[in-house]
Design an enzyme around this catalytic site. Structure first.
Site, PDB file in Angstrom:
ATOM      1  N   SER A 194       0.826  -1.213   0.000  1.00  0.00           N
ATOM      2  CA  SER A 194       0.000   0.000   0.000  1.00  0.00           C
ATOM      3  C   SER A 194       0.856   1.258   0.000  1.00  0.00           C
ATOM      4  O   SER A 194       1.952   1.279   0.567  1.00  0.00           O
ATOM      5  CB  SER A 194      -0.873  -0.007   1.259  1.00  0.00           C
ATOM      6  OG  SER A 194      -1.394   1.279   1.521  1.00  0.00           O
TER       7      SER A 194
ATOM      8  N   TYR B  53      -2.333   5.470  -4.292  1.00  0.00           N
ATOM      9  CA  TYR B  53      -3.376   6.471  -4.048  1.00  0.00           C
ATOM     10  C   TYR B  53      -2.918   7.726  -4.768  1.00  0.00           C
ATOM     11  O   TYR B  53      -1.793   8.189  -4.541  1.00  0.00           O
ATOM     12  CB  TYR B  53      -3.483   6.792  -2.551  1.00  0.00           C
ATOM     13  CG  TYR B  53      -4.300   5.823  -1.742  1.00  0.00           C
ATOM     14  CD1 TYR B  53      -5.579   5.435  -2.134  1.00  0.00           C
ATOM     15  CD2 TYR B  53      -3.812   5.330  -0.531  1.00  0.00           C
ATOM     16  CE1 TYR B  53      -6.325   4.562  -1.363  1.00  0.00           C
ATOM     17  CE2 TYR B  53      -4.558   4.452   0.251  1.00  0.00           C
ATOM     18  CZ  TYR B  53      -5.817   4.077  -0.180  1.00  0.00           C
ATOM     19  OH  TYR B  53      -6.558   3.218   0.587  1.00  0.00           O
TER      20      TYR B  53
ATOM     21  N   THR C 220      -6.016   2.651  -6.837  1.00  0.00           N
ATOM     22  CA  THR C 220      -7.258   2.628  -6.040  1.00  0.00           C
ATOM     23  C   THR C 220      -8.098   3.852  -6.358  1.00  0.00           C
ATOM     24  O   THR C 220      -7.639   4.987  -6.235  1.00  0.00           O
ATOM     25  CB  THR C 220      -6.914   2.567  -4.538  1.00  0.00           C
ATOM     26  OG1 THR C 220      -6.184   1.363  -4.307  1.00  0.00           O
ATOM     27  CG2 THR C 220      -8.179   2.558  -3.687  1.00  0.00           C
TER      28      THR C 220
ATOM     29  N   LYS D 294      -8.689  -0.592  -8.959  1.00  0.00           N
ATOM     30  CA  LYS D 294      -9.301  -1.183  -7.757  1.00  0.00           C
ATOM     31  C   LYS D 294     -10.414  -0.292  -7.201  1.00  0.00           C
ATOM     32  O   LYS D 294     -10.255   0.924  -7.124  1.00  0.00           O
ATOM     33  CB  LYS D 294      -8.211  -1.344  -6.695  1.00  0.00           C
ATOM     34  CG  LYS D 294      -8.703  -1.840  -5.340  1.00  0.00           C
ATOM     35  CD  LYS D 294      -7.524  -2.171  -4.433  1.00  0.00           C
ATOM     36  CE  LYS D 294      -7.960  -2.803  -3.134  1.00  0.00           C
ATOM     37  NZ  LYS D 294      -8.448  -1.860  -2.141  1.00  0.00           N
TER      38      LYS D 294
ATOM     39  N   HIS E 210     -13.660  -1.732  -0.868  1.00  0.00           N
ATOM     40  CA  HIS E 210     -12.616  -1.382   0.101  1.00  0.00           C
ATOM     41  C   HIS E 210     -12.833  -2.125   1.432  1.00  0.00           C
ATOM     42  O   HIS E 210     -12.582  -1.594   2.520  1.00  0.00           O
ATOM     43  CB  HIS E 210     -12.606   0.137   0.340  1.00  0.00           C
ATOM     44  CG  HIS E 210     -11.231   0.725   0.518  1.00  0.00           C
ATOM     45  ND1 HIS E 210     -10.551   1.360  -0.481  1.00  0.00           N
ATOM     46  CD2 HIS E 210     -10.406   0.775   1.604  1.00  0.00           C
ATOM     47  CE1 HIS E 210      -9.377   1.783  -0.021  1.00  0.00           C
ATOM     48  NE2 HIS E 210      -9.265   1.435   1.241  1.00  0.00           N
TER      49      HIS E 210
HETATM   50  C1  LIG Z   1      -6.687  -2.488   7.619  1.00  0.00           C
HETATM   51  C2  LIG Z   1      -6.971  -2.255   6.166  1.00  0.00           C
HETATM   52  C3  LIG Z   1      -6.253  -1.276   5.483  1.00  0.00           C
HETATM   53  C4  LIG Z   1      -6.495  -1.070   4.124  1.00  0.00           C
HETATM   54  N1  LIG Z   1      -5.720  -0.157   3.438  1.00  0.00           N
HETATM   55  C5  LIG Z   1      -5.857  -0.058   2.100  1.00  0.00           C
HETATM   56  C6  LIG Z   1      -4.966   0.757   1.354  1.00  0.00           C
HETATM   57  O1  LIG Z   1      -4.041   1.362   1.894  1.00  0.00           O
HETATM   58  N2  LIG Z   1      -5.166   0.825   0.019  1.00  0.00           N
HETATM   59  C7  LIG Z   1      -6.180   0.159  -0.623  1.00  0.00           C
HETATM   60  O2  LIG Z   1      -6.325   0.262  -1.840  1.00  0.00           O
HETATM   61  N3  LIG Z   1      -7.016  -0.635   0.067  1.00  0.00           N
HETATM   62  C8  LIG Z   1      -6.872  -0.767   1.403  1.00  0.00           C
HETATM   63  N4  LIG Z   1      -7.698  -1.601   2.087  1.00  0.00           N
HETATM   64  C9  LIG Z   1      -8.697  -2.403   1.364  1.00  0.00           C
HETATM   65  C10 LIG Z   1      -8.097  -3.741   0.923  1.00  0.00           C
HETATM   66  O3  LIG Z   1      -7.167  -3.562  -0.116  1.00  0.00           O
HETATM   67  C11 LIG Z   1      -9.179  -4.706   0.421  1.00  0.00           C
HETATM   68  O4  LIG Z   1      -9.966  -4.055  -0.536  1.00  0.00           O
HETATM   69  C12 LIG Z   1     -10.062  -5.239   1.531  1.00  0.00           C
HETATM   70  O5  LIG Z   1      -9.308  -5.476   2.702  1.00  0.00           O
HETATM   71  C13 LIG Z   1     -10.730  -6.547   1.101  1.00  0.00           C
HETATM   72  O6  LIG Z   1     -11.608  -6.992   2.069  1.00  0.00           O
HETATM   73  P1  LIG Z   1     -11.257  -8.114   3.170  1.00  0.00           P
HETATM   74  O7  LIG Z   1     -10.417  -7.414   4.207  1.00  0.00           O
HETATM   75  O8  LIG Z   1     -12.587  -8.491   3.670  1.00  0.00           O
HETATM   76  O9  LIG Z   1     -10.502  -9.215   2.477  1.00  0.00           O
HETATM   77  C14 LIG Z   1      -7.496  -1.809   3.457  1.00  0.00           C
HETATM   78  C15 LIG Z   1      -8.212  -2.788   4.161  1.00  0.00           C
HETATM   79  C16 LIG Z   1      -7.960  -3.014   5.500  1.00  0.00           C
HETATM   80  C17 LIG Z   1      -8.725  -4.073   6.226  1.00  0.00           C
END
Ligand SMILES: Cc1cc2nc3c(=O)[nH]c(=O)nc-3n(C[C@H](O)[C@H](O)[C@H](O)COP(=O)(O)O)c2cc1C
Length: 387
Positions: A110, A133, A159, A255, A279
């Site tokens: 990320s 981002y 994203t 994404k 997300h």
């Molecule tokens: C703690 C956390 C931080 C996240 N940070 C980002 C991020 O920095 N960039 C991003 O594109 N998605 C981020 N996401 C979304 C994840 O990439 C992903 O879409 C999501 O976790 C999928 O769902 P799941 O946790 O149920 O597998 C984050 C998700 C979580 C749980």
């Protein structure tokens, strides 16, 4: 549940992580926006989909191997980009990337990671993916893309669903920050997690290392949080895919697509693949679960680009359900974060092992031997039970 190896499910890894990670960081992973209804439905909607059981089919020689963007993967799962991963345990991103590399699945770093692009490149030997981002400071974003290129990242994950940050009550109540503040509440949360503290004392990676030292105005942590709040670019639009792609010179995965119309626009603007995602229920609360919208998106752009899904996958069975409804592959966020919190690199490997085993057995019981052949025909009533 005491030891990592006793954990048989992702849910058990989650409970172990809860006991090992300070509350503010565990909650950061285990939260969705506002009422968390989308976060819940991401998981719950998978349970409504039923498999079609087949018997007396030769089950020998099964394979979970497939490919994502032309890259062979050991199973149709990639690690999703997650911010502050190095706060689930010390050097978290490096540990997760190593586990992914050894297992043979892609790791996505990320923008908001603790370990930097360079940290991951130095500690791994195969190309990883970088999540971008787009921020208002375009000069910084250009440099960030150049750094991903220099680190030989083989794809950029762009994203599109975070032009503005939704509200997560738990983070506000916990006063989440990286590094953590030293208030009595935060000190208590950390003091009750001694193993985590020891790990953190042994690393100097405790803040956003993709950003600090790379943006002129950021020289202390106060200015970093202000910069973050002001930086996510609300003007991001489909045309931005073109310059990001040109600057990077490689494949770009878009994404955060949840609507068939947006999926069409992403493809029209050059997306090499699309991740159907809300997300992880952290942005628009009351949006549908990702698995629910997947079939509509597949009927709109299927065959034109690779379609991946994330959100709510908690088992190998969930991965197969996504494939049956038309996804080429999937991403997992929380499952690997829970593994990381529960047991570092070994914990991430354990999470991947659990998912692979569940997928392999389910594949067999559905009468398939090759995950690439898994499809709508493997669902009971073609998955209509899911609504
Ligand atoms: C703690 C956390 C931080 C996240 N940070 C980002 C991020 O920095 N960039 C991003 O594109 N998605 C981020 N996401 C979304 C994840 O990439 C992903 O879409 C999501 O976790 C999928 O769902 P799941 O946790 O149920 O597998 C984050 C998700 C979580 C749980």
């Amino acid at each position: 549940m005491s030891a990592l190896t006793d954990c048989l499910t992702i849910a058990e890894l989650k409970e172990l992580a809860r006991r090992k990670v300070p509350k503010m960081f565990f909650d950061y992973a285990d939260s969705g926006s506002w009422t968390e209804s989308t976060y819940r439905s991401n998981e719950a909607d998978f349970a409504k989909i039923l498999f079609r059981q087949r018997v007396a089919v030769n089950m020998e020689g099964r394979s979970l191997k497939t490919d994502m963007l032309g890259q062979e993967v050991a199973m149709p799962v990639a690690l999703a980009p997650t911010g502050l991963t190095g706060m689930q345990c010390a050097d978290g991103e490096i540990k997760a990337a190593k586990a992914a590399e050894k297992f043979g699945v892609p790791f996505t770093l990320s923008t908001m990671s603790i370990c930097s692009i360079e940290d991951i490149a130095e500690n791994t030997s195969k190309p990883f993916w970088f999540q971008l981002y787009v921020m208002r400071d375009r000069a910084f974003i250009m440099r960030l893309i150049d750094r991903a290129k220099a680190a030989k990242c083989s794809a950029l994950v762009l994203t599109m669903d975070l032009q503005i940050l939704a509200q997560r009550h738990k983070d506000l109540r916990n006063g989440l920050s990286a590094p953590p503040k030293f208030t009595p509440k935060h000190i208590w949360q950390m003091a009750t997690r001694p193993e985590w503290c020891l790990g953190m004392l042994g690393t100097n990676r405790r803040t956003f290392r993709n950003i600090v030292g790379h943006v002129e105005s950021i020289n202390d942590l106060g200015s970093l949080s202000e910069w973050n709040a002001a930086q996510f670019d609300p003007t991001l639009n489909w045309k931005d895919i073109a310059w990001v792609k040109e600057r990077f010179g490689g494949k770009v995965i878009v994404k955060g697509v949840l609507d068939p119309e947006d999926a069409k626009l992403a493809v029209a603007h050059g997306a090499d693949a699309v991740i159907v995602s809300n997300h992880g229920g952290r942005q628009l609360d009351s949006a549908p679960s990702s698995i629910r919208v997947l079939p509509e998106i597949v009927s709109e752009i299927g065959g034109k680009t690779e379609i991946y899904l994330d959100g709510g996958i908690r088992s190998g069975q969930d991965v197969l359900k996504a494939l049956a409804l038309g996804a080429k592959s999937t991403f997992i966020g929380r499952p690997f974060l829970y593994g990381l919190g529960a047991g570092g690199e070994a914990g991430v490997k354990h999470a991947l092992d659990i998912i692979a085993k569940e997928m392999d057995i389910t594949l067999a019981l559905c009468g398939e031997r090759d995950v690439c052949n898994f499809g709508a025909h493997n669902l009971y009533e073609n998955g209509l039970m899911k609504r």
